[in-house]
Design a protein around this motif. Structure first.
Motif, PDB file in Angstrom:
ATOM      1  N   SER A 319     -64.797  73.332  23.524  1.00  0.00           N
ATOM      2  CA  SER A 319     -64.984  72.759  22.596  1.00  0.00           C
ATOM      3  C   SER A 319     -66.761  71.448  23.026  1.00  0.00           C
ATOM      4  CB  SER A 319     -64.387  71.358  21.876  1.00  0.00           C
ATOM      5  OG  SER A 319     -63.588  72.449  21.437  1.00  0.00           O
ATOM      6  N   VAL A 320     -66.675  71.328  24.643  1.00  0.00           N
ATOM      7  CA  VAL A 320     -67.675  70.049  25.405  1.00  0.00           C
ATOM      8  C   VAL A 320     -69.244  70.795  24.767  1.00  0.00           C
ATOM      9  CG1 VAL A 320     -68.782  68.362  26.565  1.00  0.00           C
ATOM     10  CG2 VAL A 320     -66.511  68.463  25.148  1.00  0.00           C
ATOM     11  N   PHE A 338     -71.005  78.362  38.783  1.00  0.00           N
ATOM     12  CA  PHE A 338     -70.189  78.183  37.741  1.00  0.00           C
ATOM     13  C   PHE A 338     -70.049  80.137  37.271  1.00  0.00           C
ATOM     14  CE2 PHE A 338     -71.960  74.218  36.752  1.00  0.00           C
ATOM     15  CZ  PHE A 338     -71.347  73.638  35.767  1.00  0.00           C
ATOM     16  N   SER A 339     -70.713  80.845  37.474  1.00  0.00           N
ATOM     17  CA  SER A 339     -70.291  82.108  37.260  1.00  0.00           C
ATOM     18  C   SER A 339     -68.917  82.462  37.984  1.00  0.00           C
ATOM     19  CB  SER A 339     -71.451  83.025  37.433  1.00  0.00           C
ATOM     20  OG  SER A 339     -70.932  84.380  37.298  1.00  0.00           O
ATOM     21  N   ASN A 340     -68.862  81.452  39.642  1.00  0.00           N
ATOM     22  CA  ASN A 340     -67.398  82.375  40.457  1.00  0.00           C
ATOM     23  C   ASN A 340     -66.915  81.282  39.859  1.00  0.00           C
ATOM     24  OD1 ASN A 340     -69.891  83.982  41.562  1.00  0.00           O
ATOM     25  ND2 ASN A 340     -69.866  82.672  43.244  1.00  0.00           N
ATOM     26  N   LYS A 350     -72.067  78.015  25.633  1.00  0.00           N
ATOM     27  CA  LYS A 350     -72.223  76.291  25.379  1.00  0.00           C
ATOM     28  C   LYS A 350     -72.882  75.638  26.872  1.00  0.00           C
ATOM     29  CE  LYS A 350     -69.159  74.976  21.212  1.00  0.00           C
ATOM     30  NZ  LYS A 350     -68.216  74.719  20.834  1.00  0.00           N
ATOM     31  N   VAL A 351     -73.506  76.693  27.916  1.00  0.00           N
ATOM     32  CA  VAL A 351     -73.473  75.598  28.731  1.00  0.00           C
ATOM     33  C   VAL A 351     -75.525  76.119  28.753  1.00  0.00           C
ATOM     34  CG1 VAL A 351     -73.578  75.940  31.203  1.00  0.00           C
ATOM     35  CG2 VAL A 351     -71.280  75.230  30.153  1.00  0.00           C
ATOM     36  N   TRP A 352     -75.951  74.965  29.273  1.00  0.00           N
ATOM     37  CA  TRP A 352     -77.300  75.814  29.783  1.00  0.00           C
ATOM     38  C   TRP A 352     -78.143  75.184  30.884  1.00  0.00           C
ATOM     39  CZ3 TRP A 352     -75.772  73.402  25.149  1.00  0.00           C
ATOM     40  CH2 TRP A 352     -76.251  74.120  23.746  1.00  0.00           C
ATOM     41  N   PHE A 353     -78.412  75.970  31.453  1.00  0.00           N
ATOM     42  CA  PHE A 353     -79.142  75.320  32.985  1.00  0.00           C
ATOM     43  C   PHE A 353     -80.827  75.234  32.590  1.00  0.00           C
ATOM     44  CE2 PHE A 353     -75.213  75.989  35.236  1.00  0.00           C
ATOM     45  CZ  PHE A 353     -75.038  77.289  34.596  1.00  0.00           C
ATOM     46  N   LEU A 354     -81.113  73.834  32.719  1.00  0.00           N
ATOM     47  CA  LEU A 354     -82.435  73.863  32.825  1.00  0.00           C
ATOM     48  C   LEU A 354     -83.102  73.568  34.005  1.00  0.00           C
ATOM     49  CD1 LEU A 354     -82.425  71.738  29.206  1.00  0.00           C
ATOM     50  CD2 LEU A 354     -82.891  74.333  30.003  1.00  0.00           C
TER      51      LEU A 354
END
Length: 528
Positions: A319-320, A338-340, A350-354
């Motif tokens: 949810s976060v 994160f993928s691994n 809901k995860v962004w990489f900027l």
């Protein structure tokens, strides 16, 4: 055997071998060389079922394998039950015997599990991968040309607008590289110009012109905190990190429970800021992966995202929303990390990489002029550096993330640096909510460099207000020694200074307090 016989025998062998040119040579399956772990024969992959690792849902079947040199590509026929977008972008279901074909890169980050016994492989495709190459496959050549033309036109409009802004700021020298070099180099310069946040640059230059002394985040925050006596909560680190601590029987326990409840309901988004390891010599993403020499010990970031450190149950993490901000050269490593690790139980959607916000490095003085000039790393590259923690606010606005978070029902945003002093913020969130504060600050006792170890929570209402009042943020120019190139009498000259010749523009997230009334700020001070 005589020499003449040997010669004729070799001619015979050559003639026999020549007949095999263009033929296929077969070998018994049992005679094939044994492969090392992680290696597969392409033939063995054909016909394997493909499923999504996270849900177990069927994707399709491998029908072909192509070698591209860098890595292999799997051609997967989608399962008839899989819904795919039609030419209008609307979902459709294939009802025929065979579904459409898509391409899947055969790399560990996307295909982490291959079970030869079950004849099944699990994939973790990045968002939009299947739909993207499916739509590309279905487009006609004419449609693809039209799309490319539209993209070029859109980029040209952005380039013209960016050049106009820089021209107004008297930075025309940046365009000199367009008259030299190859097409790829000129394209690089165009990308660099379009990427400049001219509005933020203009604000930063105006700030450093008005400021006569270097901005100090430590002095700034100390001045503010002295006025927040009644809105400061002092707790021990043991209370926040040790399960069953007796101190949790006081009111702080109620604040922690309230904060934890809000997080589990998805009311707070988390922004983790990864410092530039090349610049600071600290946290480096290559170190964020398992190491055999360290006995497979988990990395710091993995520890940070574990239940022990972030104190959020894995079943609640879905949810976060999570936003990772890092230097450009570390974004890909973070995505792989994160993928691994199954995104550490966070929802991938809901995860962004900027990439962190950057601004050009400018001259300290140039020919006695008052105007700071953008320095060039090469004729086609702008010398740039990270804005720092304050750049996160600009990123959240420019990437439309705030709008997405609002739609998700997020009410608070936690922004903190990835560091060894990280402590869960449930008490801070509970305090911000209870006091109806706009900004909450968490400070650990004994931390000297609060700029590198920041931990804050903003209400969404205040953050939306702040992004519309970016002029409230204070920028500072740090004198630095930077080599660069410049054009002198129509020739490019390398400049190697012996003393600080430039200003690296930075902004601290603490300067956001200038836009907030002190009666809307609260503090959690963590004691040892």
């Amino acid at each position: 055997m005589c020499a003449s016989c040997s010669y004729h025998f070799l001619l015979f062998l050559f003639s026999q071998a020549k007949q095999l040119v263009g033929s296929s040579l077969l070998v018994r399956e049992d005679d094939r060389p044994e492969l090392e772990e992680g290696e597969f024969y392409s033939r063995d992959l054909l016909g394997m079922r493909v499923t999504l690792k996270e849900t177990g849902e069927p994707v399709g079947t491998v029908v072909n394998v192509f070698s591209t040199g860098a890595n292999d590509l799997l051609q997967v026929m989608l399962d008839p039950s899989v819904k795919t977008p039609d030419h209008t972008g609307n979902p459709k279901s294939e009802t025929g015997v065979s579904g459409p074909l898509v391409w899947v890169p055969f790399v560990e980050a996307i295909v982490p599990n291959v079970d030869m016994n079950k004849r099944e492989m699990q994939i973790t495709p990045p968002k939009g991968l299947l739909e993207l190459n499916l739509r590309s496959h279905e487009r006609s050549k004419k449609e693809r040309r039209q799309l490319e033309w539209k993209q070029r036109r859109k980029f040209q409009r952005r380039l013209i607008a960016a050049k106009k802004k820089l021209h107004e700021m008297e930075q025309q020298h940046v365009f000199h590289g367009f008259r030299f070099g190859q097409k790829a180099q000129r394209s690089l310069l165009a990308d660099q110009i379009v990427g400049v946040n001219s509005k933020l640059l203009q604000q930063a230059l105006q700030n450093i012109e008005l400021s006569s002394q270097r901005w100090s985040s430590s002095e700034f925050i100390s001045t503010k905190l002295t006025k927040l006596g009644q809105r400061t909560l002092k707790v021990s680190k043991k209370c926040l990190t040790t399960p069953g601590s007796e101190e949790k029987l006081d009111s702080n326990f109620e604040l922690q429970e309230k904060g934890l409840h809000l997080m589990s309901k998805g009311k707070m988004a988390i922004v983790l800021f990864v410092n530039d390891s090349e610049k600071h010599g600290r946290c480096s993403v290559p170190e964020l992966v398992d190491s055999e020499s360290a006995g497979n010990s988990t990395s710091f970031l993995q520890t940070l995202l574990s239940d022990d450190r972030i104190s959020l149950k894995k079943e609640d993490r879905v949810s976060v929303p999570l936003i990772m901000v890092s230097p450009a050269h570390e974004v890909h490593s973070l995505e792989n990390l994160f993928s691994n690790h199954d995104h550490f139980a966070f929802d991938p959607k809901k995860v962004w990489f900027l990439e962190d916000e950057k601004l050009p490095v400018v001259s300290n003085s140039l020919g006695g002029e008052n105007t700071q000039k953008i320095l060039m790393k090469s004729p086609w590259e702008i010398l740039q550096t990270s804005v720092g923690s304050g750049g996160v606010i600009s990123l959240l606005s420019s990437e439309n993330i705030l709008d997405n978070l609002s739609e998700m029902g997020v009410e608070y945003i936690e922004i903190c640096s990835v560091n060894e002093e990280f402590v869960s913020s449930h008490s801070l969130l509970g305090l911000v909510s209870s006091l109806e504060s706009d900004v909450g600050i968490q400070i650990s006792e004994g931390i000297e460099d609060i700029e590198e170890n920041f931990h804050m929570i903003f209400s969404m209402k205040f953050m939306n207000k702040l992004t519309k009042q970016m002029k409230k943020l204070q920028f500072h120019g740090i004198p630095k020694l930077n080599s660069h190139v410049e054009m002198v009498e129509k020739e490019w000259v390398d400049v190697t200074p012996s003393s600080p010749n430039s200003l690296e523009l930075g902004c601290s997230i603490y300067s956001s307090l200038d836009a907030c009334s002190l009666d809307k700020v609260c503090v959690v001070e963590i004691r040892e």
